[in-house]
Scaffold this active site. Structure first.
Site, PDB file in Angstrom:
ATOM      1  N   GLU A   1      19.083   7.075  -8.864  1.00  0.00           N
ATOM      2  CA  GLU A   1      19.258   5.690  -9.322  1.00  0.00           C
ATOM      3  C   GLU A   1      17.944   4.912  -9.349  1.00  0.00           C
ATOM      4  O   GLU A   1      17.700   4.096 -10.241  1.00  0.00           O
ATOM      5  CB  GLU A   1      20.269   4.982  -8.409  1.00  0.00           C
ATOM      6  CG  GLU A   1      20.604   3.576  -8.825  1.00  0.00           C
ATOM      7  CD  GLU A   1      21.231   3.515 -10.207  1.00  0.00           C
ATOM      8  OE1 GLU A   1      22.383   3.927 -10.357  1.00  0.00           O
ATOM      9  OE2 GLU A   1      20.551   3.076 -11.154  1.00  0.00           O
TER      10      GLU A   1
ATOM     11  N   GLY B   1       9.319  -2.554  -6.330  1.00  0.00           N
ATOM     12  CA  GLY B   1       9.188  -3.250  -5.052  1.00  0.00           C
ATOM     13  C   GLY B   1       9.946  -2.503  -3.969  1.00  0.00           C
ATOM     14  O   GLY B   1      10.933  -1.818  -4.241  1.00  0.00           O
TER      15      GLY B   1
ATOM     16  N   THR C   1       5.646   2.646   0.008  1.00  0.00           N
ATOM     17  CA  THR C   1       6.371   1.427  -0.365  1.00  0.00           C
ATOM     18  C   THR C   1       7.881   1.638  -0.276  1.00  0.00           C
ATOM     19  O   THR C   1       8.596   0.903   0.424  1.00  0.00           O
ATOM     20  CB  THR C   1       5.988   1.014  -1.806  1.00  0.00           C
ATOM     21  OG1 THR C   1       4.569   0.913  -1.868  1.00  0.00           O
ATOM     22  CG2 THR C   1       6.627  -0.296  -2.206  1.00  0.00           C
ATOM     23  N   VAL C   2       8.390   2.659  -0.971  1.00  0.00           N
ATOM     24  CA  VAL C   2       9.847   2.842  -1.059  1.00  0.00           C
ATOM     25  C   VAL C   2      10.399   3.445   0.231  1.00  0.00           C
ATOM     26  O   VAL C   2      11.428   3.002   0.756  1.00  0.00           O
ATOM     27  CB  VAL C   2      10.211   3.728  -2.272  1.00  0.00           C
ATOM     28  CG1 VAL C   2      11.724   3.844  -2.407  1.00  0.00           C
ATOM     29  CG2 VAL C   2       9.618   3.159  -3.558  1.00  0.00           C
TER      30      VAL C   2
ATOM     31  N   LYS D   1      10.717   9.397 -11.174  1.00  0.00           N
ATOM     32  CA  LYS D   1      10.975   9.510 -12.629  1.00  0.00           C
ATOM     33  C   LYS D   1      10.133  10.594 -13.272  1.00  0.00           C
ATOM     34  O   LYS D   1      10.583  11.292 -14.185  1.00  0.00           O
ATOM     35  CB  LYS D   1      10.717   8.173 -13.321  1.00  0.00           C
ATOM     36  CG  LYS D   1       9.292   7.676 -13.166  1.00  0.00           C
ATOM     37  CD  LYS D   1       9.190   6.185 -13.074  1.00  0.00           C
ATOM     38  CE  LYS D   1       8.036   5.830 -12.174  1.00  0.00           C
ATOM     39  NZ  LYS D   1       8.176   4.601 -11.458  1.00  0.00           N
TER      40      LYS D   1
ATOM     41  N   ASP E   1       4.776   5.303 -18.558  1.00  0.00           N
ATOM     42  CA  ASP E   1       5.756   5.052 -17.509  1.00  0.00           C
ATOM     43  C   ASP E   1       7.110   4.703 -18.151  1.00  0.00           C
ATOM     44  O   ASP E   1       8.162   5.223 -17.753  1.00  0.00           O
ATOM     45  CB  ASP E   1       5.256   3.899 -16.615  1.00  0.00           C
ATOM     46  CG  ASP E   1       6.288   3.483 -15.590  1.00  0.00           C
ATOM     47  OD1 ASP E   1       6.491   4.227 -14.625  1.00  0.00           O
ATOM     48  OD2 ASP E   1       6.907   2.410 -15.769  1.00  0.00           O
TER      49      ASP E   1
ATOM     50  N   GLY F   1      -2.594  -6.675  -7.559  1.00  0.00           N
ATOM     51  CA  GLY F   1      -1.853  -5.473  -7.154  1.00  0.00           C
ATOM     52  C   GLY F   1      -0.643  -5.180  -8.034  1.00  0.00           C
ATOM     53  O   GLY F   1       0.151  -4.300  -7.721  1.00  0.00           O
TER      54      GLY F   1
ATOM     55  N   LYS G   1      10.975   6.840 -18.072  1.00  0.00           N
ATOM     56  CA  LYS G   1      12.281   6.239 -17.779  1.00  0.00           C
ATOM     57  C   LYS G   1      13.215   6.384 -18.982  1.00  0.00           C
ATOM     58  O   LYS G   1      14.399   6.686 -18.836  1.00  0.00           O
ATOM     59  CB  LYS G   1      12.100   4.770 -17.406  1.00  0.00           C
ATOM     60  CG  LYS G   1      11.296   4.608 -16.119  1.00  0.00           C
ATOM     61  CD  LYS G   1      10.794   3.188 -15.940  1.00  0.00           C
ATOM     62  CE  LYS G   1       9.956   3.034 -14.693  1.00  0.00           C
ATOM     63  NZ  LYS G   1       9.232   1.756 -14.647  1.00  0.00           N
TER      64      LYS G   1
ATOM     65  N   ILE H   1      17.780  -2.147 -10.534  1.00  0.00           N
ATOM     66  CA  ILE H   1      18.882  -2.322 -11.503  1.00  0.00           C
ATOM     67  C   ILE H   1      19.746  -1.054 -11.517  1.00  0.00           C
ATOM     68  O   ILE H   1      19.214   0.036 -11.722  1.00  0.00           O
ATOM     69  CB  ILE H   1      18.330  -2.584 -12.928  1.00  0.00           C
ATOM     70  CG1 ILE H   1      17.405  -3.802 -12.937  1.00  0.00           C
ATOM     71  CG2 ILE H   1      19.463  -2.746 -13.922  1.00  0.00           C
ATOM     72  CD1 ILE H   1      16.766  -4.076 -14.296  1.00  0.00           C
TER      73      ILE H   1
HETATM   74  N1  NAP Z   1       6.948   1.429  -5.630  1.00  0.00           N
HETATM   75  C1  NAP Z   1       7.970   1.116  -6.392  1.00  0.00           C
HETATM   76  O1  NAP Z   1       8.289  -0.057  -6.572  1.00  0.00           O
HETATM   77  C2  NAP Z   1       8.794   2.204  -7.045  1.00  0.00           C
HETATM   78  C3  NAP Z   1       9.860   1.829  -7.892  1.00  0.00           C
HETATM   79  C4  NAP Z   1      10.660   2.834  -8.451  1.00  0.00           C
HETATM   80  C5  NAP Z   1      10.370   4.162  -8.187  1.00  0.00           C
HETATM   81  N2  NAP Z   1       9.291   4.488  -7.402  1.00  0.00           N
HETATM   82  C6  NAP Z   1       9.033   5.909  -7.154  1.00  0.00           C
HETATM   83  O2  NAP Z   1       9.167   6.151  -5.758  1.00  0.00           O
HETATM   84  C7  NAP Z   1       8.296   7.205  -5.370  1.00  0.00           C
HETATM   85  C8  NAP Z   1       7.407   6.715  -4.212  1.00  0.00           C
HETATM   86  O3  NAP Z   1       6.665   5.598  -4.662  1.00  0.00           O
HETATM   87  P1  NAP Z   1       5.885   4.636  -3.646  1.00  0.00           P
HETATM   88  O4  NAP Z   1       5.479   3.448  -4.451  1.00  0.00           O
HETATM   89  O5  NAP Z   1       6.666   4.462  -2.418  1.00  0.00           O
HETATM   90  O6  NAP Z   1       4.579   5.517  -3.372  1.00  0.00           O
HETATM   91  P2  NAP Z   1       3.508   5.329  -2.184  1.00  0.00           P
HETATM   92  O7  NAP Z   1       3.584   3.975  -1.620  1.00  0.00           O
HETATM   93  O8  NAP Z   1       2.225   5.841  -2.728  1.00  0.00           O
HETATM   94  O9  NAP Z   1       4.045   6.338  -1.070  1.00  0.00           O
HETATM   95  C9  NAP Z   1       3.980   7.734  -1.229  1.00  0.00           C
HETATM   96  C10 NAP Z   1       4.292   8.361   0.110  1.00  0.00           C
HETATM   97  O10 NAP Z   1       4.242   9.783  -0.042  1.00  0.00           O
HETATM   98  C11 NAP Z   1       3.488  10.319   1.033  1.00  0.00           C
HETATM   99  N3  NAP Z   1       2.887  11.588   0.652  1.00  0.00           N
HETATM  100  C12 NAP Z   1       1.891  11.802  -0.229  1.00  0.00           C
HETATM  101  N4  NAP Z   1       1.617  13.107  -0.289  1.00  0.00           N
HETATM  102  C13 NAP Z   1       2.452  13.704   0.579  1.00  0.00           C
HETATM  103  C14 NAP Z   1       2.643  15.037   0.994  1.00  0.00           C
HETATM  104  N5  NAP Z   1       1.899  16.015   0.497  1.00  0.00           N
HETATM  105  N6  NAP Z   1       3.611  15.305   1.906  1.00  0.00           N
HETATM  106  C15 NAP Z   1       4.377  14.319   2.429  1.00  0.00           C
HETATM  107  N7  NAP Z   1       4.238  13.031   2.071  1.00  0.00           N
HETATM  108  C16 NAP Z   1       3.290  12.736   1.166  1.00  0.00           C
HETATM  109  C17 NAP Z   1       2.448   9.277   1.369  1.00  0.00           C
HETATM  110  O11 NAP Z   1       1.975   9.489   2.674  1.00  0.00           O
HETATM  111  P3  NAP Z   1       0.931   8.478   3.392  1.00  0.00           P
HETATM  112  O12 NAP Z   1       1.661   7.164   3.538  1.00  0.00           O
HETATM  113  O13 NAP Z   1       0.661   9.098   4.705  1.00  0.00           O
HETATM  114  O14 NAP Z   1      -0.246   8.420   2.482  1.00  0.00           O
HETATM  115  C18 NAP Z   1       3.281   8.004   1.215  1.00  0.00           C
HETATM  116  O15 NAP Z   1       3.965   7.720   2.401  1.00  0.00           O
HETATM  117  C19 NAP Z   1       7.520   7.589  -6.634  1.00  0.00           C
HETATM  118  O16 NAP Z   1       8.170   8.675  -7.251  1.00  0.00           O
HETATM  119  C20 NAP Z   1       7.639   6.362  -7.511  1.00  0.00           C
HETATM  120  O17 NAP Z   1       7.543   6.644  -8.886  1.00  0.00           O
HETATM  121  C21 NAP Z   1       8.514   3.538  -6.821  1.00  0.00           C
END
Ligand code: NAP
Length: 441
Positions: free
Chosen positions: A131, A304, A14-15, A107, A203, A189, A207, A138
């Protein structure tokens, strides 16, 4: 133009995908503003062939994030994998040890290992920017670390989990039960298949641990947070709160007291016309009380792809400008040990909901138990509920339980807990008392 800043992006979910899109759309404008280009010089994720809706052609691919983290071709390692241990931790440590700047949205990693990672980054003279780790889009980390650095912060509190706020908002607006709204949030979702991390308050605690450290200059102390989730909030509480002029929100609160710092995550009553009460749905909101600035309130998207990528990009731009500070505002060696204030000494007013057997003397006994502990009551409401309370008939029969709502004057947590446990033991109530703290705003 100066030398380009070269990024290694690990995690393209996602990010990560949001960040790649941001540089695709805004790269040229940012290069002009910064006087240097920002280039993605390598990427890593689990599955190389997944369709991600972003252009990755021509970018060097690394199966192992740790190898990308130390690759000579990158200046900044951007960790967007997630998780407090495993690859995220080992790759971030490897990057810092190799003298790379690190930008992360993780986090969980920082709440667990933040102090030691900050020490490592400072020893290497590199950035550790996060950040996006708190409240997504935010800009709260920079606000605390930079914009409000001249203040003694007294309290930081806010709505830090969109899933919980969505559930509580739906319960309020649609008059629906917790379990039903949770199921719908999962279907849409907004909530994970295993929602414990969100609805259990963990969670929010991650934070809050970071905000506390930034606000008070203390070591990150995740294990010292009092955590309660929203699972116990019923429609009866939501509607009673409404009648009394409150909304129920899951708050993370860090408060400086004479005996230390309170860090707590729990459902709280806030006046319904306050700004924080009006933050609905998945939106996040953080309030900061500073001694010179007064009360500052920030609200916006807490998650998001785009909102979070916006925060990650701001950290990268700081590195590109060479403008980065100690991760927690003061050098890690200067972070004070965390001194935990005893929750029993917490001072505040409380909402209490009791299911009282309708029999002579029951209310007098309850009032007596409160009085014994020095808890005085601001209001007592005993009436037929407009809410559907399990086990309570709309037209109570003599002897059947009736809903009684009490609001206390300010007291201590120790006193109210002792009074409620005595009331429960006396057998005048049909179920354990419900207690919700009222947060003064
Ligand atoms: N989503 C949000 O809105 C949000 C908001 C604030 C902070 N965050 C933080 O941002 C971070 C990422 O979140 P996300 O929502 O983007 O997670 P996500 O959608 O689950 O994406 C995780 C990514 O990490 C990759 N990955 C998993 N294991 C791996 C490994 N061993 N080596 C290399 N890559 C690997 C996955 O690969 P594949 O795609 O190939 O499976 C995927 O691309 C987290 O720390 C989360 O807490 C997220």
């Amino acid at each position: 133009m100066s030398q380009p800043l070269k990024l290694g992006v690990a995690g393209l979910g996602t990010v990560g995908a949001g960040l790649v899109q941001l540089f695709e759309e805004h790269g040229a404008r940012l290069a002009l503003a910064l006087g240097r280009e920002i280039k993605i010089a390598g990427v890593s994720a689990r599955s190389r062939h997944k369709q991600r809706g972003i252009k990755l052609e021509g970018l060097p691919w690394f199966d192992a994030a740790e190898r990308l983290a130390t690759d000579p071709a990158i200046d900044v390692f951007v960790e967007l994998i997630g998780g407090e241990e495993g690859v995220a931790r080992s790759a971030v440590e490897a990057a810092l040890k190799a003298g790379k700047h690190v930008v992360t949205a993780n986090k969980a990693l920082l709440a667990k290992h933040g102090t030691e990672l900050a020490r490592l980054a400072e020893a290497q003279g590199v950035a550790l920017n996060f950040e996006a780790a708190v409240a997504g889009g935010i800009p709260i980390i920079k606000t605390l670390r930079e914009a409000l650095a001249g203040n003694q912060i007294r309290r930081v509190y806010g709505i830090l989990n969109g899933t919980c706020n969505y559930i509580l908002t739906q319960m309020q607006e649609e008059h629906r039960a917790f379990a039903e709204v949770l199921k719908e949030a999962q279907d849409k979702g907004y909530a994970e298949a295993d929602p414990t991390f969100d609805i259990g308050g963990f969670d929010t605690a991650h934070k809050l641990a970071l905000l506390t450290s930034l606000a008070f200059g203390t070591k990150v102390a995740l294990d010292h947070i009092h955590v309660e989730g929203i699972q116990g909030i019923s429609q009866a509480d939501i509607e009673a709160a409404d009648d009394l002029g409150y909304r129920i929100k899951l708050l993370g609160v860090a408060l400086l007291t004479d005996s230390g710092i309170e860090q707590r995550v729990h459902p709280a009553m806030v006046p319904k016309h306050s700004a924080i009460a009006e933050v609905s749905g998945v939106t996040n909101c953080i309030a900061i009380d500073g001694d010179f600035v007064g009360n500052v309130l920030l609200a916006g998207p807490g998650a998001g792809a785009k909102a979070t990528a916006s925060a990650v990009a701001s950290d990268i731009l700081d590195v590109a400008r060479g403008a980065f500070a100690a991760p927690f505002g003061v050098p890690a060696a200067g972070l004070k040990p965390y001194r935990r204030a005893r929750l029993g000494q917490h001072q505040g007013a409380y909402y209490v909901r009791l299911s009282v057997f309708d029999r002579p003397g029951a209310m007098a006994s309850i009032a007596g138990r409160m009085g014994e502990r020095g808890v005085s009551l601001e209001s007592i409401v005993q009436r037929r509920p407009r809410w559907a309370l399990p086990g309570i008939d709309a037209k109570p029969k003599p002897g059947a339980p009736t809903a009684v709502i009490l609001i206390t004057h300010e007291t201590t947590e120790e006193a109210i807990r002792a009074a409620l446990s005595a009331i429960h033991a006396d057998g005048n109530v049909s179920e354990p008392p419900q207690m919700i703290r009222i947060e003064p705003l």
